[in-house]
Structure formats: structure tokens, C-alpha cells
Design an enzyme around this catalytic site. Structure first.
Site, PDB file in Angstrom:
ATOM      1  N   SER A   1       0.799  -1.220   0.000  1.00 31.79           N
ATOM      2  CA  SER A   1       0.000   0.000   0.000  1.00 31.79           C
ATOM      3  C   SER A   1       0.831   1.270   0.000  1.00 31.79           C
ATOM      4  O   SER A   1       0.301   2.364  -0.205  1.00 31.79           O
ATOM      5  CB  SER A   1      -0.926   0.004   1.215  1.00 31.79           C
ATOM      6  OG  SER A   1      -1.739  -1.155   1.174  1.00 31.79           O
TER       7      SER A   1
ATOM      8  N   HIS B   1     -15.628  -0.334   1.877  1.00 30.70           N
ATOM      9  CA  HIS B   1     -15.512   1.028   2.390  1.00 30.70           C
ATOM     10  C   HIS B   1     -16.658   1.922   1.936  1.00 30.70           C
ATOM     11  O   HIS B   1     -16.719   3.078   2.287  1.00 30.70           O
ATOM     12  CB  HIS B   1     -14.187   1.651   1.928  1.00 30.70           C
ATOM     13  CG  HIS B   1     -12.982   1.070   2.595  1.00 30.70           C
ATOM     14  ND1 HIS B   1     -12.259   0.034   2.045  1.00 30.70           N
ATOM     15  CD2 HIS B   1     -12.388   1.352   3.776  1.00 30.70           C
ATOM     16  CE1 HIS B   1     -11.250  -0.278   2.831  1.00 30.70           C
ATOM     17  NE2 HIS B   1     -11.304   0.509   3.905  1.00 30.70           N
TER      18      HIS B   1
ATOM     19  N   CYS C   1      -7.887   1.879   0.846  1.00 32.80           N
ATOM     20  CA  CYS C   1      -8.892   1.023   0.226  1.00 32.80           C
ATOM     21  C   CYS C   1      -8.342   0.382  -1.036  1.00 32.80           C
ATOM     22  O   CYS C   1      -7.883   1.062  -1.952  1.00 32.80           O
ATOM     23  CB  CYS C   1     -10.133   1.854  -0.115  1.00 32.80           C
ATOM     24  SG  CYS C   1     -11.345   0.899  -1.055  1.00 32.80           S
TER      25      CYS C   1
END
Lengths: 626, 377
Positions: free
Chosen positions: A325, A370, A383
Site C-alpha cells: 500500500s 468502504h 482502500c
């Protein structure tokens, strides 16, 4: 007839005189022959023989230059040249070698290894050259010998400079080490310049900056006799010592970063965004570089090489990890720069994403989803589905082009040897490397920094620094300045900057705001490192080591320690006037926010608040368990 | 006729009637020898690495050798002639003794230990063979007949082969040359000389097959010194470098780098000529060669003036032995001849050859100074 002959005594005498004359002529001719030969040698070929005569007695002796020293940014020595002392025996002056060695061993410990080396070297050296019987004498040993030295004519203490790394394992991966020149290296170097040099940089800065550090050889003429003894020295050309290097590296920060990492496997790279200077570069575990200088023993080397934690492996520049991420803010920037996405436009996350016409579910880390997220929230909450969608919209080629701008997929070109470039996957790469077509699903995986996508901690830190600079990519560098000698002025090295194509400040602000909220936001994944002293912008990451099957869930406890996810964090601080950009990776550390972010915070505290990190393995264990 | 002769002799000997005459010494020869030996000591001092000790020892040897020369000069040629056969036989039997029970040194059996002195019997033959041949040929008609030549051939071959077997090539060459010279001076016919030369050339392969390995290697190395620059060729290469780098005027006394820094092997013994060449250059070398030439010419002139065949032959052959000495040595050091262990006469450090040579000069002086007595008889 007999009487006739006898009678002619005068004739006999005349005959003898003729013969004597013939001999005289022969003698003169023979001497003339010698004379001609002498004329040929001494007049005709005089110059030739003068050259040969000079070649005989005049030997050119190389004088190796002193290697340049390496300092940290505050002038703390990281690589030094220390005199090392050896006890040598001059065989010519010693009547009974065995007895002398026996007496010496009563004074100083002389191992079987020492004796073996002595026996090996003895026939190789000339009679009047010292042969070492003991190396690395301690000060106490030198003193003990000095008192008794009158008993040992022909035994002497010889000093030579040898490379030393006073910071030991703290700087091993950055500075590297020198070792004896091997045959491979011998073919690559300018042999005349290395005449007299025994060592060469093997890894790290010592290798990369070999040309600066080594300097240039000097020469002296020595008049020697037939046995090689030097009788006179003359016509010196002094060697040009190697340049001293001053690094951006801060030893305190380096130690603190190592302490923060503790005994976990991983790497920390800290960069000064304005200059691209590397403030700290830690790879853990590390090793002591000093034994490599004199030649590390086979056993000791094998132990390091076979250690399961791989201490010799420089994770900071050679460790290639899926960025996970921590890549998302760069993907977001790519989306903005390419016009595919806007900051405000929302994307829906229902917990998974499916490519049109495919059943495969690309899952979000939050299985419940989400809902609809704008770009900033998508980054803050990391996300996955948002980025699947963004990557899908952008396509792999555009994504690759923009990521390459941040330095992914190629070595950064930092001035340290051995750097690897990671891997920025693309259809072209896949065809070449695996001879397979690109699948649309792979584009999605690249979008969340997984799959074949690999980056080094140095690449992540440099890319993060470019975000801190709002669009200026500084090539990372270790050496800030060089100096010819102690009194000479410092020569700063040149910064290499590259302006990224996205010139819209609003884009950069969006990303910086998002990264700020990662730390400061209520739902930020790194909110635990928020503090009141300065503001941090960052991004956590978790990269998969172990692939979770379609219908399984990931259970941290069940997965063996070495199969657990890598924990990552990238960030910079302070937000408005960035002083430091950091990339942290903890191998098998679990979640980035829990494990990697606190390490980055400790490094930032050290740099910005001058707050030392107390090394504690317990602390490390505690953090891991959280 | 006779008084006229006497006057010339008085002139040539200069100090006639003085000490020299009473000691039976020949002034020109004596002066030349002193000059050469003096030059030799100067070179030796440098070649020995400025060792006063070596020079002193050599000086002592020179003193002994000169005394022996004076001693032998007192012996009239007639007596020498009577000694010829016994001396030859003694020398030959000693050579046999060496072969049977001599001492080994450096791979060769040359020395005989008589308890008090250790010496090389081969040295004796350098004088004994010319004396023997002179004695034999002086009793035979001139020019020698085939039978005489055969006898002389045997007389030469016996000691030469024994010496070559030790093996000592240098001395064998010297002794052989003494014999051949005597034969030549005795008036051997030219066609026989040419015949013998052809025979000699034809015998070369035979000689080669009889040579020891190290001797063959020396010859091969001589032909191509570069083939073994650190082994046997080293001597030849280094001595040529020394001489060549000396140039016209040399590097100066004590200034030779080849000799002072010990690149030149055997620099005070067999290769001392190279030291001279390096330090005093071509001029120094030519000076020495002229002195040597003067000695040889004086010797040949003594031989030519000698009244009887024995004296003539002996004087001539002793002189030529001296020449062969220096020619072989100079030829070896300058790379013209293979390396054989022959010292530079009167200059090289060492006493053995010095004694032999000075005894030879004593014989020359004895012959020269008794010339008028014999003539007046």
C-alpha cells in the site's frame, strides 16, 4: 742426412725464429680480435649495455597512496587508516630461528597458525626482509616486547596502515569494506596505479568511490645490489593520497534507526528531501566489517554467509519487496497527472472488485467494503478496491510511465555499490521475462503494489522525498563533499534533480493532505505515530509474502513467522518544511501501521527533536506483538 | 763477433753487473711483471669490495711467487733439462693419484692433500710438459720425424686426458696448448700442421661425445647465453653488461655498479677482467693488453735468442702458455669463448696459477741471463 740436419744448427735457429715470429703474429692477431670484441662491447653497443646495467641496479618501487578517510556529516570517522603492528624476524640477522621463535613465544602468544604462516613466507622473502611471526600486536604486547627487544637482534616491530571501521556494524552496509585485491579485480584495475596497493573497495561506498578513495601511486627509484637489498633511494614522485569523503549520513541518526529497528530483520532509509542526501541507511541484521580487511577466516565467513537472517545482505539497496500500500499515493498521483482521476470523484468499494466478464473477486483488505470513497479517503484508509478501479481505468502502460518517473523499476543511481532496481512490471517485461501475455488482473495487482512489483527501501525513500518536495525528484546520494587533504577546502558533490511532469500544485497538495491524514486522521492507518511536536505525512503498507487462497482468510497467528507479511511505512516530516523522508520495512513484521510506522517515528524524532532511541530488544518484541 | 755480442747484451740488460745480473733477473720482464701485478692489485681492491684483507693476502702470494721466480732463475737451463723427465713422471703419477684418491670439490676431482699442502698436480704439468717435450725434441733431429711426433702426441695426450677426466677443461686446454706450441716451435712441417688441424676438426664430434654434461651445457650456453639468463648464461651476460657499460673511459675506479653491487659473479677471480673493463673502460683494458703483449713479445724474443734447442723450445712454450691463459680468460669474459675456469694471469685473486706463471717467468729469466755464458763456451 741425419748429419746434415745436425750440422745446420744455424738453420735450426732460423727455423725457430720463423716459428716464433709466426706465433708472435698469431698472438697479435688474437689480441686484436679481443680488442675488436671490446670495441664492439664498449663503444658500439655501449648505450645498450649502459641501459642493461641501469636496469640491473635501479628498481622502480611503487609507493601506494594513503586511502581517503570517510566521515559522517559531523566529521565523525567512519573509515580510518590505523597503524597495525606486526612482529617480524630478519632471517639474515638471526642464527637460530627455531630458538628465537621459542624464546619469543615465552614472551608473546604465538599460535600454530602464526608459525605456519612464518614457515610459508620464509622462503619467499629475501634474507634481509622481515618475515612476520605475529600480526596485530596489542599495545601491551608491544610494550612487553620493547622491554626485551635487546635480547632479540633481528626481531622488530613493523607498522603499516590498515583500514579500520570504528563504527563497526553500524555503518557496515553503507561504508562497506576493503579487502585484498583478487584476480578478477586485478583485470579491471589500472595495474600500474595499483602497484603497491594491496586492498580495494569490495562493497558499499568503499567500492563505489574506489577511484576517489584510492588516490594515485607514487614512485621512487631504488638502487639495489644483486641480492635486491636497497642501497639508496632517490627521485621520488610522491603518491597522491585518496580523497576524504564526507557523507550526508548522521551517525547518531544511523544508530537510532538501527536501535529502533532492534533485532528485527529489515531496513530503514532516511533522506534529506532538499538534497537527496542519505541521512541514515540501516540494514538489519548487520555485521562487523573489520575482519574482512585482513581476510576473514573461512569459518567466520561461512557463518555469516549461511546465517538464516543473512547479515551480509544489504536490504536497504538490494532488498526488493512488493511495496504494497505504500505505492498507493504514487498511483493516485499517476491518476491525477494522467487525468484519469480527480481528487473529488468517488469510487465504490463493496469489499471486492470484479473485472467485467470475470468471476474472480479482487478483494479489499476490509472484507465489508468502504462504501464510496474519494481519493483522499481511499489513501487514508488504504482502500484496495478504489485502487483496483483506478488502475483499471488508467491501464498498465500509463501507470508504468508515471511510476517510472518516481524512480521505480531502475536503480536510483545512488553512489553506493550493489544497488538493485526492483521491478516495475509491464506487458513488455512479462513477454520478455516469462514469455507470457499480460492479464488485465495483473494491472489491478500492480495498483496495490503487489504481485511482481518490487521496490527497494532506497527507491521508496527517494520517491517519498519527491512527494515531500512536491514534484522534484532528487537522486539519492551518500557523499556530500570530498576533500583532497585535511587542510584543503571541501568540494561539494553535485545534486542531480529531476522535475516531475506533474506541475499542478493542487495534485501534490491532495496527496500530501491524504498522507497527513494517514497519520493525523481519525481513521488513518498510522494514527498511532501522530504527535504534537511536528506533523508527519505518511503511508503504511503490508506486503504479502504468503498468498492467501480465494476462499481462505488470512490468520496471522497460524502463518509461520517467516511467512508473515512485511510491514512497510513511508513518510516525511515536517509537512510544510520537510527535513526528512523515511522508508521503513520490517520483514515479516505484520501490519505497517503497527510495526513500521513507530520505527519511522523514532527516526524522525531523532532527527527533528534530537531524541535518542534507547536500544531495547524487549521494546521491539512488544511492538511486534501489538 | 763475440765481443760485439757481449756489448749488445750489456746494453739490453741495463744494470749489467749489478744486483739484477747477479740474481739472474731480466729487467724488462721484471718491470712489466711488476706493472701488471701492481695494476692487478688496484683492480683487485675494487673487485673484492674494497677488502684490504684480500689485497694483503694477494700481496703475500705475489711475494712468495716472486721469490719462487727468483729461485728458479738461479737454476741453469742445463739443470732444468736434467729435471725434465723426472718432473714429468712425478707429475703424471700425481695425476693418476688424484684420479684414484683425490679430493672432490665442486663436482671435480682436482686436489691432492699431502697433509701440509693441498694442491692441484695438474698445475705441475703446465711446466713439466713443456720441459719434457723440449728435452725430448731437443735430442731429436729437426724437423721432428713421424715417430717423434707420435711420441710427442702420446706425451701430450697422457696428461691432457687425465686432467680432462678430473674434469678440468681450463687446465687441459692450457697444458695441451703448451704441448702443441712446443711441437710447433720444434719445426714441425707445415703440411703436417695443416694435416693435424684437419684431423683435429674431424675429431670435434668425438670430443663432444667425451664431454661431461656441464661442459656441453657451457658450450651451448656460450653459443646462446640468452637461453639461460639466470643460470649458466648469467655469468656471460653480466660480464658483457659490465664491460659494455664501462665504455671508453669506464665508470671510474670503485665506481662500477655491476661489480660493486655484486651483479657480476666471480668478480675477483675468473671475471676480474670485467671489473677492469667496467671501471677503467676500453683505455684501461687496452693498457693491460699492451702490457701483456709486451711480456709475450719479450718472452718470444728471449726464446728466439736462446742458444740451444731446449731453452728455445721451453722459453717459447712457457710464453705461449701465458698467452693462452689470458686469451682464454679474456675470450670467456667478453663472450668470445665458452666459460672455462681460467684465471686472468697475474691479476685474478688466487695463488695456484700465480706460482706456476712466476716459475715460468723464472725459467725465462734463467734462460735469458745465461745466454752469454753458454755462447761464450
Amino acid at each position: 742426412m741425419l748429419a746434415e740436419v745436425f750440422a745446420d744448427r744455424r738453420g735450426e735457429k732460423r727455423l725457430f725464429r720463423t716459428r716464433a715470429l709466426v706465433l708472435a703474429v698469431l698472438v697479435v692477431l688474437s689480441l686484436a680480435l679481443i680488442g675488436m670484441r671490446l670495441f664492439q662491447l664498449q663503444v658500439v653497443r655501449h648505450e645498450h649495455f649502459t641501459t642493461l646495467s641501469d636496469d640491473n641496479r635501479i628498481k622502480i618501487q611503487p609507493m601506494p597512496p594513503t586511502r581517503g578517510l570517510i566521515y559522517d556529516r559531523d566529521g565523525v570517522l567512519l573509515a580510518d587508516n590505523l597503524p597495525s603492528y606486526a612482529l617480524t624476524i630478519e632471517p639474515e640477522k638471526v642464527d637460530d630461528l627455531a630458538a628465537t621463535i621459542a624464546e619469543l613465544s615465552a614472551l608473546l602468544p604465538i599460535s600454530e597458525l602464526d608459525r605456519e604462516r612464518f614457515r610459508r613466507l620464509l622462503p619467499q622473502r629475501r634474507r634481509f626482509e622481515g618475515v612476520p611471526i605475529r600480526l596485530d600486536l596489542s599495545q601491551a604486547e608491544r610494550a612487553r616486547f620493547a622491554v626485551q627487544s635487546h635480547r632479540f637482534p633481528g626481531v622488530e616491530i613493523a607498522a603499516e596502515l590498515s583500514r579500520s571501521y570504528p563504527q563497526g556494524m553500524h555503518t557496515a552496509h553503507v561504508v562497506g569494506y576493503v579487502g585484498r585485491i583478487n584476480e578478477q579485480e586485478l583485470e579491471q584495475i589500472d595495474r600500474s596505479d595499483y602497484a603497491g596497493s594491496t586492498h580495494i573497495g569490495k562493497v558499499g561506498i568503499e567500492k563505489y568511490h574506489e577511484a576517489w578513495l584510492h588516490g594515485h601511486v607514487g614512485y621512487q627509484q631504488a638502487v639495489v645490489n644483486a641480492r635486491g637489498r636497497v642501497l639508496e633511494r632517490r627521485e621520488e614522485k610522491t603518491p597522491l593520497p585518496g580523497r576524504d569523503l564526507h557523507l550526508f549520513l548522521d551517525l547518531d541518526l544511523q544508530r537510532d534507526a538501527a536501535a529502533a529497528l532492534g533485532d528485527r530483520r529489515g531496513a530503514v532509509v532516511a533522506i534529506e528531501p532538499e538534497t537527496g542526501g542519505v541521512l541514515a541507511m540501516v540494514s538489519s541484521p548487520s555485521y562487523d566489517p573489520n575482519p574482512f580487511v585482513g581476510g576473514i577466516g573461512f569459518k567466520a565467513y561461512a557463518a555469516l554467509r549461511d546465517d538464516i537472517d543473512r547479515p551480509l545482505y544489504n536490504r536497504a539497496i538490494r532488498g526488493q519487496y512488493p511495496p504494497g500500500s505504500t505505492i498507493k499515493q504514487f498511483i493516485a498521483l499517476a491518476g491525477l497527472a494522467s487525468g484519469v482521476a480527480t481528487a473529488r470523484e468517488g469510487k465504490y468499494c463493496g469489499g471486492y472488485f470484479q473485472l467485467p466478464g470475470h468471476s474472480h473477486r479482487y478483494r479489499c483488505w476490509r472484507s465489508g467494503g468502504h462504501g464510496t470513497l474519494a481519493m483522499e479517503d481511499a489513501i487514508v484508509q488504504s482502500c484496495d478496491v478504489y485502487f483496483y478501479r483506478l488502475a483499471h481505468d488508467m491501464g498498465i502502460e500509463r501507470m508504468k510511465t508515471h511510476l517510472a518517473e518516481f524512480g521505480f523499476g531502475e536503480p536510483t543511481g545512488a553512489d553506493i555499490a550493489g544497488e538493485l532496481g526492483g521491478l516495475l512490471p509491464s506487458p513488455e517485461w512479462k513477454r520478455r521475462a516469462r514469455n507470457q501475455p499480460w492479464f488485465p488482473g495483473e494491472t489491478l495487482i500492480v495498483g496495490i503494489g503487489q504481485g511482481a512489483f518490487l521496490a527497494t527501501p532506497l527507491q521508496l525513500a527517494a520517491a517519498t522525498a519527491a512527494v515531500a518536495n512536491r514534484g522534484t525528484y532528487m537522486q539519492p546520494r551518500l557523499v556530500s563533499a570530498t576533500r583532497a587533504s585535511l587542510g584543503a577546502p571541501l568540494d561539494p558533490t553535485e545534486a542531480k534533480r529531476r522535475l516531475l511532469p506533474d506541475k499542478d500544485p493542487a495534485h501534490w497538495q491532495t496527496i500530501v493532505d491524504a498522507m497527513t491524514n494517514v497519520v493525523e486522521g481519525r481513521r488513518g492507518t498510522a494514527r498511532r505515530i501522530r504527535n504534537d511536536d511536528y506533523r508527519i505525512a505518511g503511508k503504511t503498507g503490508t506486503s504479502q509474502v504468503f498468498t492467501v487462497g480465494q476462499n481462505e482468510t488470512y490468520n496471522e497467528a497460524e502463518v509461520a513467522e517467516r511467512m508473515r507479511d512485511h510491514a512497510l511505512f513511508v513518510g516525511f516530516a515536517p509537512i510544510d518544511n520537510p527535513q526528512i523522508a523515511v522508508a521503513v520495512i520490517v520483514e515479516n513484521g505484520g501490519h505497517g501501521g503497527a510495526t513500521a510506522a513507530p520505527i519511522a517515528r523514532a527516526v524522525m524524532d531523532s532527527w527533528l527533536l534530537d531524541q535518542r532511541v534507547v536500544p531495547s530488544t524487549e521494546n521491539a518484541a512488544e511492538t511486534t506483538s501489538q | 763477433m763475440a765481443p760485439h755480442k757481449l756489448r749488445i747484451d750489456r746494453d739490453s740488460s741495463g744494470l749489467d753487473g749489478g744486483l739484477l745480473a747477479r740474481l739472474h733477473l731480466d729487467l724488462p720482464l721484471l718491470l712489466l711483471l711488476l706493472l701488471i701485478c701492481g695494476l692487478g692489485l688496484v683492480v683487485l681492491y675494487s673487485a673484492s669490495g674494497q677488502s684490504a684483507e684480500q689485497v694483503d693476502r694477494q700481496l703475500l702470494r705475489l711475494g712468495v711467487a716472486f721469490l719462487l721466480m727468483i729461485a728458479i732463475a738461479q737454476v741453469p737451463p742445463v739443470v732444468l733439462s736434467r729435471w725434465s723427465l723426472p718432473l714429468f713422471l712425478i707429475g703424471l703419477s700425481l695425476l693418476l693419484a688424484v684420479l684414484l684418491m683425490g679430493e672432490q670439490s665442486k663436482g671435480a676431482q682436482r686436489w691432492l692433500d699431502l697433509g701440509v699442502v693441498r694442491f692441484q698436480p695438474s698445475e705441475i704439468l703446465k711446466l713439466a710438459l713443456p720441459m719434457m717435450l723440449a728435452w725430448y725434441l731437443s735430442m731429436r733431429p729437426t724437423p721432428p720425424r713421424l715417430l717423434d711426433i707420435a711420441v710427442v702426441g702420446l706425451l701430450i695426450a697422457a696428461p691432457v686426458l687425465l686432467i680432462a677426466k678430473q674434469p678440468d677443461l681450463g687446465t687441459a686446454v692450457l697444458v695441451a696448448s703448451a704441448g702443441v706450441t712446443t711441437l710447433f716451435l720444434s719445426g714441425l712441417r707445415w703440411r703436417l700442421i695443416i694435416g693435424l688441424c684437419v684431423l683435429g676438426a674431424a675429431a670435434t664430434p668425438l670430443v663432444w661425445s667425451l664431454m661431461r654434461d656441464y661442459q656441453r651445457r657451457r658450450v651451448l650456453t656460450f653459443l646462446d647465453p640468452g637461453s639461460d639468463p639466470l643460470g649458466a648464461g648469467y655469468h656471460i651476460i653480466q660480464s658483457q653488461i659490465a664491460i659494455g657499460s664501462g665504455g671508453l673511459h669506464g665508470k671510474g675506479w670503485l665506481g662500477g655498479t655491476q661489480s660493486q653491487l655484486e651483479f657480476l659473479p666471480e668478480r675477483s677471480t675468473d671475471f676480474i677482467f670485467a671489473v677492469l673493463g667496467e671501471e677503467l673502460g676500453l683505455s684501461g683494458v687496452v693498457l693491460l693488453m699492451l702490457l701483456y703483449l709486451a711480456v709475450i713479445l719479450r718472452g718470444l724474443s728471449i726464446a728466439a735468442q736462446a742458444p740451444d734447442a731446449y731453452s728455445r723450445l721451453l722459453a717459447g712454450s712457457v710464453t705461449i702458455v701465458f698467452f693462452v691463459y689470458l686469451f682464454v680468460n679474456m675470450g670467456m669474459v667478453t663472450g668470445l669463448l665458452p666459460v672455462v675456469g681460467v684465471p686472468l694471469p697475474l691479476i685474478s685473486y688466487g695463488g695456484t696459477s700465480l706460482v706456476t706463471l712466476m716459475l715460468g717467468f723464472g725459467i725465462l729469466m734463467s734462460i735469458q741471463t745465461r745466454r752469454k755464458l753458454l755462447q761464450s763456451e
